[in-house]
Design a protein around this motif. Structure first.
Motif, mmCIF file in Angstrom:
data_model
loop_
_atom_site.group_PDB
_atom_site.id
_atom_site.type_symbol
_atom_site.label_atom_id
_atom_site.label_comp_id
_atom_site.label_asym_id
_atom_site.label_seq_id
_atom_site.Cartn_x
_atom_site.Cartn_y
_atom_site.Cartn_z
ATOM 1 N N GLY A 6 1.872 0.131 9.037
ATOM 2 C CA GLY A 6 1.689 1.562 8.582
ATOM 3 C C GLY A 6 0.188 1.848 8.196
ATOM 4 N N PHE A 7 -0.649 1.262 9.056
ATOM 5 C CA PHE A 7 -1.924 1.261 8.897
ATOM 6 C C PHE A 7 -2.598 2.763 8.633
ATOM 7 C CE2 PHE A 7 -6.526 1.175 10.739
ATOM 8 C CZ PHE A 7 -7.009 0.608 9.553
ATOM 9 N N THR A 8 -2.144 3.560 9.316
ATOM 10 C CA THR A 8 -2.742 4.933 9.296
ATOM 11 C C THR A 8 -1.567 6.068 9.000
ATOM 12 O OG1 THR A 8 -2.990 5.602 11.575
ATOM 13 C CG2 THR A 8 -4.962 4.721 10.470
ATOM 14 N N LYS A 9 -0.529 5.453 8.366
ATOM 15 C CA LYS A 9 0.569 6.341 8.175
ATOM 16 C C LYS A 9 0.319 7.546 7.227
ATOM 17 C CE LYS A 9 4.787 6.063 5.288
ATOM 18 N NZ LYS A 9 5.808 4.933 4.600
ATOM 19 N N TYR A 10 -0.643 7.600 6.131
ATOM 20 C CA TYR A 10 -0.877 8.625 5.386
ATOM 21 C C TYR A 10 -2.168 9.339 5.827
ATOM 22 C CZ TYR A 10 2.240 5.870 2.414
ATOM 23 O OH TYR A 10 3.110 5.092 1.851
ATOM 24 N N PHE A 11 -2.632 8.976 6.855
ATOM 25 C CA PHE A 11 -4.204 9.571 7.394
ATOM 26 C C PHE A 11 -3.880 11.157 7.673
ATOM 27 C CE2 PHE A 11 -7.046 11.040 10.574
ATOM 28 C CZ PHE A 11 -8.329 10.549 10.068
ATOM 29 N N GLU A 12 -3.063 11.528 8.386
ATOM 30 C CA GLU A 12 -2.968 12.864 8.770
ATOM 31 C C GLU A 12 -2.588 13.648 7.369
ATOM 32 O OE1 GLU A 12 -1.052 14.295 12.458
ATOM 33 O OE2 GLU A 12 -0.263 12.313 12.454
ATOM 34 N N GLU A 13 -1.672 13.396 6.579
ATOM 35 C CA GLU A 13 -1.577 13.864 5.219
ATOM 36 C C GLU A 13 -2.789 14.261 4.590
ATOM 37 O OE1 GLU A 13 0.613 12.476 1.053
ATOM 38 O OE2 GLU A 13 1.407 11.920 2.736
ATOM 39 N N MET A 14 -3.867 13.025 4.523
ATOM 40 C CA MET A 14 -5.012 13.437 3.908
ATOM 41 C C MET A 14 -5.954 14.152 4.783
ATOM 42 S SD MET A 14 -4.652 11.813 1.113
ATOM 43 C CE MET A 14 -6.725 11.914 0.539
ATOM 44 N N ALA A 48 0.850 -1.219 0.077
ATOM 45 C CA ALA A 48 -0.117 0.065 0.050
ATOM 46 C C ALA A 48 0.904 1.293 -0.094
ATOM 47 C CB ALA A 48 -1.040 0.123 1.290
ATOM 48 N N PHE A 49 0.911 2.028 -1.153
ATOM 49 C CA PHE A 49 2.068 3.150 -1.171
ATOM 50 C C PHE A 49 1.181 4.396 -1.083
ATOM 51 C CE2 PHE A 49 3.723 -0.293 -3.913
ATOM 52 C CZ PHE A 49 4.849 -0.681 -3.582
ATOM 53 N N SER A 50 0.052 4.401 -0.722
ATOM 54 C CA SER A 50 -0.559 5.567 -0.499
ATOM 55 C C SER A 50 -1.999 5.335 0.423
ATOM 56 C CB SER A 50 -1.250 6.164 -1.833
ATOM 57 O OG SER A 50 -2.209 5.398 -2.504
#
Length: 262
Positions: free
Chosen positions: A139-147, A110-112
């Motif tokens: 890295g389940f919510t690794k990109y959450f804050e970015e979104m 999962a790259f994004s």
């Protein structure tokens, strides 16, 4: 119908699966439960090492029990740190062939944020024809804050502001369906929230979803593991000190050797 006490007895009767990481198993009094969702908060690098060791030990157990034709392990790599060579080395240390263990682990990248949402919310149930005995998500919510906290958020339409939170809810639903279908053990890992070392990226919503919450943070002389939340165990912590004189010799050690300075 069951009484609350009967439900608790049933949960306690379910065998725990050791992580292979001494401090974590001590905090959990044995390992990961099949009936609860466990969340690990810490650095992406160390989380990935822990998850890979756990997945390897679980795969070794499937191989030793000759269950690999019926069951599999699903590893979703949102931290982009899955290392088959590390899995091979850990397998050989356990006395099982590397290929046999690697064949027992399915890997999805999962790259994004959208990759993670699609995989967890929509594809888990049909990921394998076999029973998914264990799901680990790095890295389940690794990109959450970015979104959820982009510079344009203040001027964004309300439906775009809420979208990451709605997608997080859809992922929770996907995890619940998987657990209901296969009675799957689930271990999620993520990084701390940017404004709090006690909370995960994903915030209160993720804390409320997980049944068990663990944290691992560096301490002045090593690492401290915290059990912050558990349905029937008290909050507690374990600190592992690493003798300074051995730091230079730990480059290619396993996690157990690293923590025990062997």
């Amino acid at each position: 119908m069951e009484t609350g006490d009967q439900v608790l007895d049933r949960v306690l009767a379910e065998p725990l699966l050791p992580t292979g990481i001494g401090p974590l198993d001590d905090l959990l009094e044995g390992g990961i439960s099949r009936t609860m969702v466990t969340l690990l908060i810490g650095s992406a690098k160390v989380n990935a090492q822990i998850l890979q060791q756990f997945a390897t030990l679980a795969a070794v157990r499937l191989c030793q029990a000759n269950l690999t034709m019926q069951k599999t392990i699903l590893y979703i790599d949102g931290a982009n740190r899955f290392n088959p060579y590390e899995i091979s080395r850990l397998s050989i240390n356990q006395g099982v062939g590397a290929k046999e263990v690697l064949d027992a682990i399915m890997v999805s990248r999962a790259f994004s944020w959208s990759n993670m949402v699609q995989t967890v919310a929509e594809n888990l149930e049909n990921a394998s024809a076999k029973q998914i005995d264990l799901l680990v998500v790095s890295g389940f919510t690794k990109y959450f804050e970015e979104m959820a906290q982009t510079p344009s958020t203040e001027n964004s339409p309300p439906h775009l502001v809420m979208k990451p939170f709605e997608e997080l809810g859809k992922m929770f639903a996907g995890l619940k369906r998987l657990q209901a279908k296969f009675n799957t053990r689930i271990l999620l890992s993520t990084v701390p929230h940017s404004k709090s070392l006690r909370s995960p990226a994903g915030g209160t919503k993720l804390k409320h979803f997980a049944n068990v919450i663990l944290r691992m943070l560096p301490s002045p002389r090593g690492f401290t593991y915290y059990l912050d939340q558990h349905p029937f165990l008290p909050a507690k912590q374990i600190t592992v000190n690493i003798p300074p004189t051995g730091l230079r010799d730990l480059t290619h050690k396993t996690l157990d050797q690293f923590f025990l300075n062997k």
